[in-house]
Write an enzyme that holds these catalytic residues in place. Structure first.
Site, PDB file in Angstrom:
ATOM      1  N   CYS A  39       1.052  -0.732  -0.171  1.00 53.58           N
ATOM      2  CA  CYS A  39       1.419   0.281   0.828  1.00 53.58           C
ATOM      3  C   CYS A  39       2.022  -0.420   2.054  1.00 53.58           C
ATOM      4  O   CYS A  39       1.666  -1.549   2.378  1.00 53.58           O
ATOM      5  CB  CYS A  39       0.183   1.081   1.241  1.00 53.58           C
ATOM      6  N   ASP A  52       1.413   0.226   5.011  1.00 47.41           N
ATOM      7  CA  ASP A  52       0.412   0.241   6.084  1.00 47.41           C
ATOM      8  C   ASP A  52       0.233  -1.150   6.708  1.00 47.41           C
ATOM      9  O   ASP A  52       0.009  -2.129   5.996  1.00 47.41           O
ATOM     10  CB  ASP A  52      -0.930   0.735   5.511  1.00 47.41           C
ATOM     11  N   ARG A 111      -2.098  -2.455   8.135  1.00 49.25           N
ATOM     12  CA  ARG A 111      -3.429  -3.058   7.999  1.00 49.25           C
ATOM     13  C   ARG A 111      -3.651  -3.723   6.642  1.00 49.25           C
ATOM     14  O   ARG A 111      -4.714  -4.253   6.371  1.00 49.25           O
ATOM     15  CB  ARG A 111      -4.501  -1.987   8.228  1.00 49.25           C
ATOM     16  N   HIS A 171      -4.985   1.366  -1.024  1.00 46.71           N
ATOM     17  CA  HIS A 171      -6.081   1.153  -0.064  1.00 46.71           C
ATOM     18  C   HIS A 171      -6.715   2.481   0.289  1.00 46.71           C
ATOM     19  O   HIS A 171      -6.053   3.523   0.278  1.00 46.71           O
ATOM     20  CB  HIS A 171      -5.581   0.430   1.187  1.00 46.71           C
ATOM     21  N   CYS A 223      -5.583   5.756   3.077  1.00 51.66           N
ATOM     22  CA  CYS A 223      -4.117   5.732   3.072  1.00 51.66           C
ATOM     23  C   CYS A 223      -3.564   7.051   3.631  1.00 51.66           C
ATOM     24  O   CYS A 223      -3.867   8.130   3.114  1.00 51.66           O
ATOM     25  CB  CYS A 223      -3.615   5.512   1.643  1.00 51.66           C
TER      26      CYS A 223
HETATM   27 CO    CO Z   1      -1.283   3.589   2.837  1.00 48.48          CO
END
Ligand code: CO
Length: 222
Positions: free
Chosen positions: A43, A45, A47, A99, A102
């Site tokens: 992803c 993302d 993080r 994750h 999400c």
């Molecule tokens: Co995500």
């Protein structure tokens, strides 16, 4: 000149010289070739940075990231990265890593409308419907989201294994395994979701086993 990002450039200079101090040949070695064994589909993302969470230095993992780690046969970007990883770099492992928490999955589950990304995550909404996860009670929202994050990874592994790129690699006899992982923002740990495929004839059975395992694990929360 706008110096808003000066701190990042300075951090880069410091990083490069620290790297050289540890290993004077580091950049020279990587300059002309990369030979990673791993291809990561994750992803976008911020993080969940691939290299950081599995503690790999530059040169060790080829990475493709998009919102909610989707694999579409018609996605030129993802398919091109996959082709390069499999046919040119000859990676041995492809890791699809989702994750928990999400945003893309949450958006899809709730049927939120944000714009362009709606279409991107729409297949996850369909996935939620297929598994009867859309009619969640407000209190059970989190458990449904966690379950959908896991099912989403398993679904993308299936898409990948069914692609002509991966099927052809296996038919050529290439040593290639596709893995399903999920990362927890809470403790930084990765869980193997159990769908690990290295031959075209395994996917259907392994897929349904993996889905059953997710269902079983979340039974108490449904
Ligand atoms: Co995500």
């Amino acid at each position: 000149m706008n110096n808003a990002l000066q701190h990042l450039l300075e951090a880069n200079t410091a990083w490069a010289s620290a790297q050289l101090e540890r290993d004077p040949e580091f950049f020279k070695r990587l300059e002309n070739q990369q030979s990673p064994e791993y291809f990561w589909i994750g992803c976008s993302d911020s993080r969940v940075p691939a290299n950081t969470i599995v503690d790999l230095p530059p040169g060790e993992v080829f990475v493709h990231r998009n919102v909610a780690n989707q694999v579409f046969h018609g996605d030129l970007n993802g398919q091109s990265a996959t082709q390069f990883a499999v046919e040119v770099l000859q990676v041995k492992h492809i890791i699809v890593c989702g994750h928990y928490g999400c945003s893309g999955v949450r958006m899809a589950l709730r049927g939120d409308r944000l714009g362009l990304a709606d279409a991107w995550v729409r297949p996850i909404h369909q996935l939620a419907r297929r598994h009867s996860l859309t009619g969640f009670p407000s209190t059970g929202d989190q458990a449904y989201q966690d379950q959908l994050c896991e099912l989403n990874v398993i679904e993308q592994v299936k898409h990948l294994c069914e692609s002509t790129l991966i099927e052809d690699a296996w038919l050529r006899g290439q040593d290639l395994t596709v893995h399903s992982w999920i990362y927890s923002l809470k403790d930084g740990l990765i869980r193997n979701l159990g769908l690990n495929v290295n031959a075209p004839n395994q996917i259907d059975q392994e897929y349904s086993n993996a889905v059953k395992a997710v269902k079983l694990r979340h039974q108490s929360t449904k």
